[in-house]
Design an enzyme around this catalytic site. Structure first.
Site, PDB file in Angstrom:
ATOM      1  N   ARG A 160       5.077   2.065 -16.900  1.00 32.78           N
ATOM      2  CA  ARG A 160       5.883   3.111 -16.518  1.00 32.78           C
ATOM      3  C   ARG A 160       7.425   2.842 -17.508  1.00 32.78           C
ATOM      4  NH1 ARG A 160       5.748   4.042 -10.231  1.00 32.78           N
ATOM      5  NH2 ARG A 160       3.410   3.557 -10.211  1.00 32.78           N
ATOM      6  N   ARG A 179       3.309   4.795   4.236  1.00 27.95           N
ATOM      7  CA  ARG A 179       3.941   3.977   3.573  1.00 27.95           C
ATOM      8  C   ARG A 179       5.490   3.416   3.624  1.00 27.95           C
ATOM      9  NH1 ARG A 179       1.978   4.502  -2.657  1.00 27.95           N
ATOM     10  NH2 ARG A 179       4.058   4.466  -3.081  1.00 27.95           N
ATOM     11  N   ARG A 235       2.036  12.078   3.326  1.00 28.25           N
ATOM     12  CA  ARG A 235       0.787  10.970   2.924  1.00 28.25           C
ATOM     13  C   ARG A 235       0.408   9.924   3.916  1.00 28.25           C
ATOM     14  NH1 ARG A 235       1.562   8.050  -2.723  1.00 28.25           N
ATOM     15  NH2 ARG A 235       3.507   7.913  -1.711  1.00 28.25           N
ATOM     16  N   ARG A 271      13.060   6.365  -5.817  1.00 28.59           N
ATOM     17  CA  ARG A 271      11.629   6.387  -6.601  1.00 28.59           C
ATOM     18  C   ARG A 271      11.802   7.538  -7.647  1.00 28.59           C
ATOM     19  NH1 ARG A 271       7.556   6.695  -2.347  1.00 28.59           N
ATOM     20  NH2 ARG A 271       6.090   7.263  -3.712  1.00 28.59           N
ATOM     21  N   LYS A 330      -1.282  10.908  -8.952  1.00 33.47           N
ATOM     22  CA  LYS A 330      -1.885   9.907  -9.884  1.00 33.47           C
ATOM     23  C   LYS A 330      -3.017   9.011  -9.314  1.00 33.47           C
ATOM     24  CE  LYS A 330       2.273   7.712 -10.448  1.00 33.47           C
ATOM     25  NZ  LYS A 330       3.189   8.412  -9.527  1.00 33.47           N
TER      26      LYS A 330
HETATM   27  P1  AP5 Z   1      -0.983  10.444  -4.438  1.00 36.48           P
HETATM   28  O1  AP5 Z   1      -2.386  10.363  -5.189  1.00 36.48           O
HETATM   29  O2  AP5 Z   1      -0.984   9.127  -3.601  1.00 36.48           O
HETATM   30  O3  AP5 Z   1       0.040  10.436  -5.651  1.00 36.48           O
HETATM   31  P2  AP5 Z   1       0.658   9.224  -6.653  1.00 36.48           P
HETATM   32  O4  AP5 Z   1       1.329   9.948  -7.846  1.00 36.48           O
HETATM   33  O5  AP5 Z   1      -0.131   8.097  -6.708  1.00 36.48           O
HETATM   34  O6  AP5 Z   1       2.096   8.696  -5.693  1.00 36.48           O
HETATM   35  P3  AP5 Z   1       2.775   7.369  -5.561  1.00 36.48           P
HETATM   36  O7  AP5 Z   1       3.683   7.693  -4.620  1.00 36.48           O
HETATM   37  O8  AP5 Z   1       1.655   6.165  -5.272  1.00 36.48           O
HETATM   38  O9  AP5 Z   1       3.368   6.876  -6.755  1.00 36.48           O
HETATM   39  P4  AP5 Z   1       4.622   5.906  -7.252  1.00 36.48           P
HETATM   40  O10 AP5 Z   1       4.409   5.818  -8.547  1.00 36.48           O
HETATM   41  O11 AP5 Z   1       5.652   6.538  -6.457  1.00 36.48           O
HETATM   42  O12 AP5 Z   1       4.193   4.752  -6.179  1.00 36.48           O
HETATM   43  P5  AP5 Z   1       3.167   3.539  -6.535  1.00 36.48           P
HETATM   44  O13 AP5 Z   1       2.378   3.217  -5.425  1.00 36.48           O
HETATM   45  O14 AP5 Z   1       2.535   3.612  -7.908  1.00 36.48           O
HETATM   46  O15 AP5 Z   1      -0.651  11.743  -3.675  1.00 36.48           O
HETATM   47  C1  AP5 Z   1       0.336  11.792  -2.839  1.00 36.48           C
HETATM   48  C2  AP5 Z   1       0.100  12.505  -1.833  1.00 36.48           C
HETATM   49  O16 AP5 Z   1      -0.251  14.170  -2.094  1.00 36.48           O
HETATM   50  C3  AP5 Z   1      -1.207  12.360  -0.873  1.00 36.48           C
HETATM   51  O17 AP5 Z   1      -0.996  12.527   0.461  1.00 36.48           O
HETATM   52  C4  AP5 Z   1      -2.108  13.160  -1.447  1.00 36.48           C
HETATM   53  O18 AP5 Z   1      -3.371  13.316  -0.474  1.00 36.48           O
HETATM   54  C5  AP5 Z   1      -1.485  14.419  -1.651  1.00 36.48           C
HETATM   55  N1  AP5 Z   1      -2.143  15.107  -2.890  1.00 36.48           N
HETATM   56  C6  AP5 Z   1      -2.583  14.605  -3.990  1.00 36.48           C
HETATM   57  N2  AP5 Z   1      -3.024  15.728  -4.917  1.00 36.48           N
HETATM   58  C7  AP5 Z   1      -2.579  16.858  -4.109  1.00 36.48           C
HETATM   59  C8  AP5 Z   1      -2.290  18.182  -4.661  1.00 36.48           C
HETATM   60  N3  AP5 Z   1      -3.121  18.735  -5.868  1.00 36.48           N
HETATM   61  N4  AP5 Z   1      -2.058  19.023  -3.677  1.00 36.48           N
HETATM   62  C9  AP5 Z   1      -1.338  18.807  -2.548  1.00 36.48           C
HETATM   63  N5  AP5 Z   1      -1.361  17.351  -2.055  1.00 36.48           N
HETATM   64  C10 AP5 Z   1      -1.774  16.459  -2.960  1.00 36.48           C
HETATM   65  O19 AP5 Z   1       4.402   2.576  -6.754  1.00 36.48           O
HETATM   66  C11 AP5 Z   1       4.967   2.059  -5.633  1.00 36.48           C
HETATM   67  C12 AP5 Z   1       6.169   1.298  -6.150  1.00 36.48           C
HETATM   68  O20 AP5 Z   1       5.587   0.031  -6.893  1.00 36.48           O
HETATM   69  C13 AP5 Z   1       7.353   1.828  -6.930  1.00 36.48           C
HETATM   70  O21 AP5 Z   1       8.197   2.627  -6.395  1.00 36.48           O
HETATM   71  C14 AP5 Z   1       7.854   0.571  -7.721  1.00 36.48           C
HETATM   72  O22 AP5 Z   1       8.617  -0.230  -6.974  1.00 36.48           O
HETATM   73  C15 AP5 Z   1       6.547  -0.339  -7.822  1.00 36.48           C
HETATM   74  N6  AP5 Z   1       5.548  -0.304  -9.112  1.00 36.48           N
HETATM   75  C16 AP5 Z   1       4.384   0.177  -9.004  1.00 36.48           C
HETATM   76  N7  AP5 Z   1       3.935   0.369 -10.420  1.00 36.48           N
HETATM   77  C17 AP5 Z   1       5.068  -0.176 -11.136  1.00 36.48           C
HETATM   78  C18 AP5 Z   1       5.265  -0.627 -12.809  1.00 36.48           C
HETATM   79  N8  AP5 Z   1       3.950  -0.459 -13.445  1.00 36.48           N
HETATM   80  N9  AP5 Z   1       6.442  -1.058 -13.093  1.00 36.48           N
HETATM   81  C19 AP5 Z   1       7.469  -1.093 -12.168  1.00 36.48           C
HETATM   82  N10 AP5 Z   1       7.267  -1.036 -10.852  1.00 36.48           N
HETATM   83  C20 AP5 Z   1       6.120  -0.526 -10.317  1.00 36.48           C
END
Ligand code: AP5
Length: 223
Positions: A94, A166, A133, A177, A19
């Site tokens: 979400r 992270r 990552r 998660r 994402k």
């Molecule tokens: P990356 O682009 O970082 O993936 P992502 O989907 O953004 O992953 P996240 O882990 O950030 O999502 P998340 O929803 O768990 O965490 P968030 O920070 O939003 O890619 C991942 C890896 O894969 C990277 O190393 C990248 O280089 C690699 N990659 C990318 N594309 C690729 C491809 N095509 N092929 C191979 N490799 C690839 O949230 C963290 C925490 O915050 C949550 O757990 C929750 O507690 C809280 N939170 C955040 N938003 C909310 C909300 N709206 N409501 C409630 N709680 C929330």
């Protein structure tokens, strides 16, 4: 769809689906704002704000942060932006409650969510992506040790900052998660499917391949 004006797009999917990677590219290509609730929350935690203190324990356990906290944070962020001209929402909303709140906020700006892109990636790939990552501590650019490594190990190509894993990328937290994500995803996707703005995209392949599919999906949405 010809993309002729700024638009609002949400990029959704399970943890590690890509994402953040893809939302940043779309924002840059279409000149949109980029809102990652995950990045905003990590920033609040790093600055030891009241909101960060409230959110931290949920994040460390891999649970969703309560909707009320997310609402306050997003509202503040939107009000801090000048000249809102469309946004790539990354991992937001979400829950259906967050989706309704976003509808209200966008309506006040005389806008609406135009397209929701959902990245499909199998679980074993998600675990590998999360564990590999690394993110720049200075500028936030995201790398992967195998799929998208920096030129010099541990150092950001963009700014020379230090790369780190992270805290919530430990395997036990990644599993939580995934569980938290699954608990809410079906209802959220059903909402957007009913509106006809949901596009599910295969998130497996190179970052360029996935990006091309997303652009096709955006074009396919009628407005
Ligand atoms: P990356 O682009 O970082 O993936 P992502 O989907 O953004 O992953 P996240 O882990 O950030 O999502 P998340 O929803 O768990 O965490 P968030 O920070 O939003 O890619 C991942 C890896 O894969 C990277 O190393 C990248 O280089 C690699 N990659 C990318 N594309 C690729 C491809 N095509 N092929 C191979 N490799 C690839 O949230 C963290 C925490 O915050 C949550 O757990 C929750 O507690 C809280 N939170 C955040 N938003 C909310 C909300 N709206 N409501 C409630 N709680 C929330």
């Amino acid at each position: 769809m010809m993309v002729t004006r700024a638009f609002d797009v949400s990029v959704l999917g399970p943890p590690g689906a890509g994402k953040g990677t893809q939302a940043a590219r779309l924002a840059s290509a279409f000149d949109l704002l980029h809102l990652s609730t995950g990045d905003l929350l990590r920033d609040e935690v790093a600055r030891a704000t009241f909101l960060g203190g409230e959110a931290q324990a949920f994040m460390e356990r891999g649970e969703l942060v309560p909707d009320e906290l997310i609402a306050k944070m997003v509202l503040r962020w939107l009000h801090s932006q000048q000249g809102y001209l469309g946004c790539a929402y990354d991992g937001y909303p979400r829950t259906t409650q967050q989706a309704h709140l976003l509808d209200g906020l966008l309506a006040e700006l005389n806008r609406r969510l135009d397209v929701v892109l959902f990245l499909n990636v199998p679980d074993d790939e998600l675990v590998a992506r999360n564990s590999g990552r690394r993110a720049c501590q200075a500028c936030g650019v995201v790398y992967h040790v195998a799929n998208h490594p920096p030129a010099k190990e541990g150092v950001c190509d963009a700014c020379g900052g230090e790369l780190a894993q992270r805290d919530d990328d430990r395997e036990d937290v990644v599993r939580e998660r995934l569980r938290a994500y699954r608990e809410n995803a079906d209802a959220l996707l059903a909402l957007y499917k009913a509106r006809g703005i949901l596009r599910q995209v295969n998130g497996v392949g190179t970052q360029d391949e996935v990006y091309r599919r997303l652009r096709e999906a955006i074009r396919s949405v009628k407005r």
